[in-house]
Design an enzyme around this catalytic site. Structure first.
Site, PDB file in Angstrom:
ATOM      1  N   ALA A 189       3.104   1.748   2.874  1.00 47.76           N
ATOM      2  CA  ALA A 189       4.302   0.837   2.526  1.00 47.76           C
ATOM      3  C   ALA A 189       5.492   1.483   1.610  1.00 47.76           C
ATOM      4  CB  ALA A 189       3.828  -0.576   2.123  1.00 47.76           C
TER       5      ALA A 189
ATOM      6  N   ARG B  78      12.880  -5.100   5.798  1.00 48.24           N
ATOM      7  CA  ARG B  78      13.551  -4.716   4.592  1.00 48.24           C
ATOM      8  C   ARG B  78      15.117  -4.520   4.643  1.00 48.24           C
ATOM      9  NH1 ARG B  78      13.414  -0.371   1.334  1.00 48.24           N
ATOM     10  NH2 ARG B  78      13.187  -1.231  -1.041  1.00 48.24           N
TER      11      ARG B  78
ATOM     12  N   CYS C 115       0.827  -0.935   0.111  1.00 51.93           N
ATOM     13  CA  CYS C 115      -0.003  -0.001   0.020  1.00 51.93           C
ATOM     14  C   CYS C 115       0.960   1.288  -0.047  1.00 51.93           C
ATOM     15  CB  CYS C 115      -0.924   0.085   1.183  1.00 51.93           C
ATOM     16  SG  CYS C 115      -0.272   0.345   2.839  1.00 51.93           S
TER      17      CYS C 115
ATOM     18  N   HIS D  34       5.505   5.921  -2.812  1.00 52.39           N
ATOM     19  CA  HIS D  34       6.797   6.741  -3.260  1.00 52.39           C
ATOM     20  C   HIS D  34       6.662   8.124  -3.635  1.00 52.39           C
ATOM     21  CE1 HIS D  34       7.615   2.430  -4.820  1.00 52.39           C
ATOM     22  NE2 HIS D  34       7.958   2.531  -3.563  1.00 52.39           N
TER      23      HIS D  34
HETATM   24  S1  SF4 Z   1      -1.051  -1.617   5.890  1.00 51.32           S
HETATM   25 FE1  SF4 Z   1      -2.034   0.191   7.306  1.00 51.32          FE
HETATM   26  S2  SF4 Z   1      -1.733   1.748   5.736  1.00 51.32           S
HETATM   27 FE2  SF4 Z   1      -1.483   0.033   4.612  1.00 51.32          FE
HETATM   28  S3  SF4 Z   1      -3.478  -0.494   3.615  1.00 51.32           S
HETATM   29 FE3  SF4 Z   1      -3.303  -1.684   5.442  1.00 51.32          FE
HETATM   30  S4  SF4 Z   1      -4.176  -0.356   7.148  1.00 51.32           S
HETATM   31 FE4  SF4 Z   1      -4.036   0.833   5.368  1.00 51.32          FE
END
Ligand code: SF4
Lengths: 493, 70
Positions: free
Chosen positions: A65, A96, A62, A195
């Site tokens: 991330a 990572r 996402c 990014h």
């Molecule tokens: S990891 Fe957290 S920020 Fe990313 S999609 Fe899931 S809930 Fe949303």
């Protein structure tokens, strides 16, 4: 299996698509293609950077991330707050392997997870107060940290908190940088937008800090490494080569990087861009605002390294050009020995890749140096400009897949039968259980570095270790193996 | 009217980049490209064409300009 022809690869794609319902089939067909080196043809075929279909297995991440995990996270002397529920940061913590030097918890904070740990009441009443308090605590507990960034997770965007206001207030109060990053996970279709958002946040909150300050003594040989996250020490093994050829590396973005390095980057003469996908935005911005040219390079495998070193040197005077030749000559014996040792063991082996960022195209050269062939490659979150850059690096008739689904990837592998697969942790165990050697190419499978000449030696050893591991002959039970041999003999008789 | 980043590539060709569309293509022809003005219809290598009112004096690249689809 021998190399496939264009038609065979095309037929394979059709066969795999067969099981989908009509609409999904139509959609997925646009993301799969046979490589054609003719750029006019390939450009039109590939659709990328689209929303994944609900119901198929995607391995994308996402936006949070992309921002916290990739771009901001490695900046070591800042505290990056995962603002929202605890899980987003905790389950991705330190995975990572961005190496850094420093005393964690004192002056560096790379592997610590800072979170505002949202609860029901924060969703109902808003989390700004909590964030305010959290920033107080962070400033109290870690006086040596240089600044902080607030990385929003999904709920923060959904309830409409104003993190920018909190950030401004706290930055004033403590006199340190506080960067609000609106990288809620639901934004965009993959980590790629993260990014971009992170790049924009750096542009808006960090980059201009020393615009009116000339106290930094620059040299004509200043460069910055951008888009290298120092996974397993990658940036270090790249940096040594650049320094040996006479350049001065002012900043590393962002592996083992610091806030002040980022602030000093506008003073360099050339930006060296390794991961195009995640940092082209800021490179383009610096080119426009400060007139700093940027250059894509590739430090995987001796062929590409030599090519890149010469390309980098072409931006400077003869001293650096000689330096580049000197560096190449210095390591020649070393990498030739590596090739001499491993090439006979790896020659002709076929590899399928499915990774993100720069790797689907960048590592091809390193495999070719070892006599291996990449027969399929794909990006999790590539864009059109990535695919354009890929087609030239790939052989004819190789398979290219965008945001490949779990099902498609498995079927391709069953048909193409590669000798090695390079992808992420989510794919690793499926393919290992299918009896196919696998390397995790996101975090180098807990190994690395793979960049530079030093990295190439490790890369070659790892590939050999994985491919020629005796366990792969033991996948079929001995009594079944005999039966198979009998059949083969019977068939040939 | 998307914002377009224009820059010179290593080979000296003009590159046309639309961040929103992930479009990066070389510029094939520019209608008006002289010492006095730059602009008009711009045709890219992928065949699409874009329009900008001619600018004078010509801008220095890299720069960001707003184009219309022609
Ligand atoms: S990891 Fe957290 S920020 Fe990313 S999609 Fe899931 S809930 Fe949303």
């Amino acid at each position: 299996m021998a190399t496939m022809t264009n038609e065979e690869t095309e037929a394979l794609i059709q066969e795999v698509l067969e099981v989908y319902p009509e609409k999904a089939k139509e959609d997925r067909a646009k993301h799969l293609m046979v490589n054609d080196q003719d750029p006019d043809k390939s450009k039109k075929c590939m659709t990328s950077n689209r929303k994944s279909l609900p119901g198929v297995m995607t391995v994308r991440g996402c936006a949070y991330a992309g921002s916290k995990g990739v771009v901001w996270g490695p900046v070591k002397d800042m505290v990056h707050i995962s603002h929202g529920p605890v899980g987003c940061g905790q389950y991705s913590r330190a995975g990572r392997r961005n190496y850094y030097i420093g005393m964690t918890g004192v002056d560096t904070f790379g592997t610590i997870n800072f979170t505002s740990d949202f609860q029901e009441k924060d969703i109902v009443f808003g989390g700004d107060k909590k964030l305010d308090k959290l920033l107080d605590e962070v400033h109290g507990l870690f006086p040596l940290m240089k600044g902080s960034s607030i990385q929003s997770e999904c709920p923060v965007g959904l309830i409409g908190d104003d993190i920018s206001a909190v950030a401004k207030k706290k930055a004033k109060e403590y006199g340190k940088v506080v960067v609000p990053v609106r990288c809620e996970g639901f934004r965009g279709v993959s980590q790629s937008l993260g990014h971009h958002i992170a790049n924009d946040a750096i542009r808006d909150w960090v980059l201009g800090a020393r615009d009116d300050d000339d106290s930094f003594e620059s040299t004509p040989y200043d460069v910055a490494i951008t888009g290298d996250y120092n996974i397993g020490g990658d940036a270090w093994s790249s940096r040594t080569l650049l320094e040996e050829m006479g350049l001065r590396v002012v900043a590393q973005w962002s592996g083992d990087g610091t806030l002040s390095e980022m602030e000093l980057t506008p003073k360099v003469k050339l930006n060296l861009l390794h991961c195009y996908r995640s940092m082209n935005y800021i490179s383009r911005h610096m080119e426009e605002k400060y007139g700093i040219p940027w250059l894509e390079y590739n430090f995987f495998g001796p062929t590409k390294i030599a090519e890149s070193l010469r390309k980098i040197a072409s931006f400077f005077d003869d001293k650096i050009k000689e330096g580049a030749e000197r560096v190449i000559a210095k390591y020649q014996a070393e990498y030739e020995a590596v090739i001499a040792k491993y090439r006979p063991r790896l020659e002709g082996k076929r590899v399928m890749l499915y990774v993100g960022g720069l790797r689907p195209r960048h590592v091809i050269g390193a495999y070719e140096d070892l006599g291996m062939e990449v027969v399929g490659t794909g990006y999790e979150f590539g864009h059109n400009d990535d695919y354009e850059r890929t087609t030239q690096d790939m052989g004819k008739a190789t398979l290219i897949y965008d945001d490949v689904t779990g099902y498609e990837f498995e079927e391709f592998v069953k048909k193409i039968k590669p000798d090695l697969i390079g992808s992420g942790i989510k794919e690793k165990y499926i393919f290992q259980k299918m009896g196919i050697p696998f390397r995790q190419m996101h975090s180098w499978d807990y190994s690395g570095p793979y960049h530079g000449y030093d990295g190439f030696a490790i890369f070659a050893r790892d590939m050999d270790m994985t491919l020629n591991n005796p366990c792969w002959n033991k996948i079929i039970a001995p009594w079944k193996q005999e039966a198979e041999e009998d059949e083969a003999i019977a068939a040939s008789a | 009217m998307p914002s377009v980043m224009l820059r010179r590539s290593e080979s000296g060709a003009l590159l046309f980049y639309v961040a929103k569309k992930d479009l990066e293509a070389t510029v094939d022809t520019v209608e008006k490209d002289s010492d006095e003005e730059w602009g008009g219809e711009v045709v890219l290598a992928d065949g699409s064409s874009w329009y900008i009112d001619p600018i004078s004096p010509p801008p220095s690249f890299p720069t960001t300009l707003r184009f219309k689809r022609a």
